[in-house]
Design an enzyme around this catalytic site. Sequence first.
Site, PDB file in Angstrom:
ATOM      1  N   VAL A  10       5.015   0.399  15.808  1.00  0.00           N
ATOM      2  CA  VAL A  10       5.966  -0.199  14.855  1.00  0.00           C
ATOM      3  C   VAL A  10       6.781  -1.327  15.465  1.00  0.00           C
ATOM      4  CG1 VAL A  10       6.271   1.680  13.202  1.00  0.00           C
ATOM      5  CG2 VAL A  10       7.623   1.698  15.294  1.00  0.00           C
ATOM      6  N   GLY A  11       6.766  -1.432  16.750  1.00  0.00           N
ATOM      7  CA  GLY A  11       7.557  -2.511  17.356  1.00  0.00           C
ATOM      8  C   GLY A  11       7.162  -2.745  18.787  1.00  0.00           C
ATOM      9  N   GLU A  12       7.425  -3.938  19.212  1.00  0.00           N
ATOM     10  CA  GLU A  12       7.088  -4.316  20.584  1.00  0.00           C
ATOM     11  C   GLU A  12       8.213  -5.195  21.084  1.00  0.00           C
ATOM     12  OE1 GLU A  12       3.219  -4.485  21.804  1.00  0.00           O
ATOM     13  OE2 GLU A  12       4.409  -4.219  23.627  1.00  0.00           O
ATOM     14  N   TYR A  15      10.928  -4.828  26.625  1.00  0.00           N
ATOM     15  CA  TYR A  15      11.089  -3.693  27.527  1.00  0.00           C
ATOM     16  C   TYR A  15      10.217  -2.504  27.166  1.00  0.00           C
ATOM     17  CZ  TYR A  15      14.895  -6.521  29.087  1.00  0.00           C
ATOM     18  OH  TYR A  15      15.618  -7.571  29.586  1.00  0.00           O
ATOM     19  N   GLY A  16       9.588  -2.554  26.017  1.00  0.00           N
ATOM     20  CA  GLY A  16       8.757  -1.414  25.663  1.00  0.00           C
ATOM     21  C   GLY A  16       8.101  -1.553  24.305  1.00  0.00           C
ATOM     22  N   THR A  17       7.349  -0.504  23.982  1.00  0.00           N
ATOM     23  CA  THR A  17       6.634  -0.455  22.711  1.00  0.00           C
ATOM     24  C   THR A  17       7.214   0.699  21.915  1.00  0.00           C
ATOM     25  OG1 THR A  17       4.671  -1.122  23.908  1.00  0.00           O
ATOM     26  CG2 THR A  17       4.320  -0.214  21.723  1.00  0.00           C
ATOM     27  N   VAL A  18       7.337   0.517  20.602  1.00  0.00           N
ATOM     28  CA  VAL A  18       7.843   1.608  19.763  1.00  0.00           C
ATOM     29  C   VAL A  18       6.681   2.101  18.899  1.00  0.00           C
ATOM     30  CG1 VAL A  18       9.543   2.304  18.044  1.00  0.00           C
ATOM     31  CG2 VAL A  18      10.165   0.607  19.774  1.00  0.00           C
ATOM     32  N   ASP A 125      23.573  -7.435  20.950  1.00  0.00           N
ATOM     33  CA  ASP A 125      22.263  -7.907  20.485  1.00  0.00           C
ATOM     34  C   ASP A 125      22.096  -7.617  18.997  1.00  0.00           C
ATOM     35  OD1 ASP A 125      19.947  -9.293  20.852  1.00  0.00           O
ATOM     36  OD2 ASP A 125      18.823  -7.620  21.695  1.00  0.00           O
TER      37      ASP A 125
HETATM   38  P1  ADP Z   1      13.253  -3.306  22.315  1.00  0.00           P
HETATM   39  O1  ADP Z   1      14.524  -2.986  23.021  1.00  0.00           O
HETATM   40  O2  ADP Z   1      12.042  -3.116  23.169  1.00  0.00           O
HETATM   41  O3  ADP Z   1      13.286  -4.616  21.588  1.00  0.00           O
HETATM   42  P2  ADP Z   1      13.974  -1.923  19.904  1.00  0.00           P
HETATM   43  O4  ADP Z   1      14.792  -0.700  20.044  1.00  0.00           O
HETATM   44  O5  ADP Z   1      14.716  -3.177  19.511  1.00  0.00           O
HETATM   45  O6  ADP Z   1      13.100  -2.173  21.208  1.00  0.00           O
HETATM   46  O7  ADP Z   1      12.844  -1.669  18.850  1.00  0.00           O
HETATM   47  C1  ADP Z   1      11.857  -2.642  18.607  1.00  0.00           C
HETATM   48  C2  ADP Z   1      11.378  -2.492  17.181  1.00  0.00           C
HETATM   49  O8  ADP Z   1      10.817  -1.194  16.998  1.00  0.00           O
HETATM   50  C3  ADP Z   1      12.475  -2.612  16.149  1.00  0.00           C
HETATM   51  O9  ADP Z   1      12.723  -3.958  15.792  1.00  0.00           O
HETATM   52  C4  ADP Z   1      11.875  -1.818  15.005  1.00  0.00           C
HETATM   53  O10 ADP Z   1      10.932  -2.608  14.321  1.00  0.00           O
HETATM   54  C5  ADP Z   1      11.127  -0.711  15.704  1.00  0.00           C
HETATM   55  N1  ADP Z   1      11.968   0.482  15.825  1.00  0.00           N
HETATM   56  C6  ADP Z   1      12.889   0.750  16.773  1.00  0.00           C
HETATM   57  N2  ADP Z   1      13.480   1.929  16.564  1.00  0.00           N
HETATM   58  C7  ADP Z   1      12.926   2.437  15.444  1.00  0.00           C
HETATM   59  C8  ADP Z   1      13.124   3.650  14.690  1.00  0.00           C
HETATM   60  N3  ADP Z   1      14.001   4.558  15.074  1.00  0.00           N
HETATM   61  N4  ADP Z   1      12.392   3.818  13.572  1.00  0.00           N
HETATM   62  C9  ADP Z   1      11.483   2.900  13.197  1.00  0.00           C
HETATM   63  N5  ADP Z   1      11.262   1.748  13.852  1.00  0.00           N
HETATM   64  C10 ADP Z   1      11.958   1.516  14.966  1.00  0.00           C
END
Ligand code: ADP
Length: 475
Positions: A10-12, A15-18, A125
């Site tokens: 769902v996200g990249e 610092y990591g992948t979600v 941020d």
């Molecule tokens: P990073 O610090 O690596 O940028 P984030 O915490 O900002 O990671 O999360 C990156 C993306 O992942 C977010 O913009 C969102 O799209 C998705 N994401 C993060 N947390 C959640 C969550 N709890 N539920 C669904 N999507 C999430």
Amino acid sequence: MEMYETLGKVGEGSYGTVMKCKHKDTGQIVAIKIFYEKPEKSVNKIAAREIKFLKQFHHENLVNLIEVFRQKRKIHLVFEFIDHTVLDELQHYCHGLESKRLRKYLFQILRAIEYLHNNNIIHRDIKPENILVSQSGITKLCDFGFARTLAAPGDVYTDYVATRWYRAPELVLKDTSYGKPVDIWALGCMIIEMATGNPYLPSSSDLDLLHKIVLKVGNLTPHLQSIFSKSPIFTGVVLPQVQHPKSPRKKYPKLNGLLADIVHACLQIDPAERISSTDLLHHEYFTRDGFIEKFIPELRAKILQEAKVNSFIKPKENFKENGFKKDERKIIYTDTLLSTSVWGKEMEKEKKPKDIKVRVIKVKGGKGAILEPKKTQCEGRHCQQDAAEIAHTRLVISEPPNPVNPSTNSLGIKDDPHAGGSMMMPPINLTSSNLMASNPSSNLSHSNSRTRWRRVCLMSEQVKVTKWQMETKGS
Ligand code: ADP
């Protein structure tokens, strides 16, 4: 990780992948942020910072951390899964969000910011991709990798690299004494983006951003001008002096009048002149038409409804019968649905910090862990997982009968006892490439793939139209 089935990415971020995952026993859908295993220590610091803040601060409009574990040397943060982000909505609604929806989102985003600021935390941020939105429209601020405690007078912050487009002028100029107003500036930029669909200050370098700030917002204050003139990075560069309309509504003609007033109050060049989150919540934009009185019960009902669905929130434990949150774990200052000043209750500022009660359960292999090596498909990659290898340390955020010292977290990463004060953020690299980076996303620390795509989309009207048409056709 063996307890979760991976459903997709769902996200990249940098610092990591979600990943979206499902708990195999409970069926609970979660988002697992898997930090990259990078040689730099910065990743661990970012992760440790995020864990520390999420352990301490709980609010209906902040994302919930469920557990933390380390597997194969990678730190995993398990969150409640939230449907989508404000950025996703902006990709869909290219001309911005509808005004009623916008007001509801902004109100909740501000509640989260006010809660943090009242606890002397700056997020650092704030941007559309860090605002999660549930299916019923509850917004939750996420990504606390850059959050930190406000410096004491005289202390200075270490430089850090947050997303450029939302950076306040004092951050761009590396004024080390910045504070809460940096979040208010970012919010101001985000409000325009949410209302119009276009980022307000898209920029490819610090100089580009400063130039746009001067052109679109205001001239630098004498203090900031003096930093600018002395900076070796900007040697020989002269910023224009611009006459700006005094009236917010003339300055921001695309915004509805009261929204223009709010944005103007947020986008003050002088941080001392910027409005506070509490004053924003009292602004006529929110108080007119009895909005707050009507929206609070609606919001409370939605929160309780979602709490019923998400078993881990356990509404009976966290909410009193009247809907007040009974947070035994509350930290310094709680700002839950009915205690906040917005609806006339006295703030509980005098309340002393309570110890954070965190139950740390060390689980070798974890409860119900499969003790045989197991393969899991991750986005097309096969990750060999040897459960026997996993020292799966769980951090359960719940009311503990016997709190364990919270200064050492389950990852073995020692928490900073000085509330983030000595945690150093990676410095901004002051090279000349910073000035003229040709790639708009080159210095965005949190540029995920969707973000990058959108930046391109927003740079060109034609591409935006094409994307919109494609989406409409497909739907
Ligand atoms: P990073 O610090 O690596 O940028 P984030 O915490 O900002 O990671 O999360 C990156 C993306 O992942 C977010 O913009 C969102 O799209 C998705 N994401 C993060 N947390 C959640 C969550 N709890 N539920 C669904 N999507 C999430």
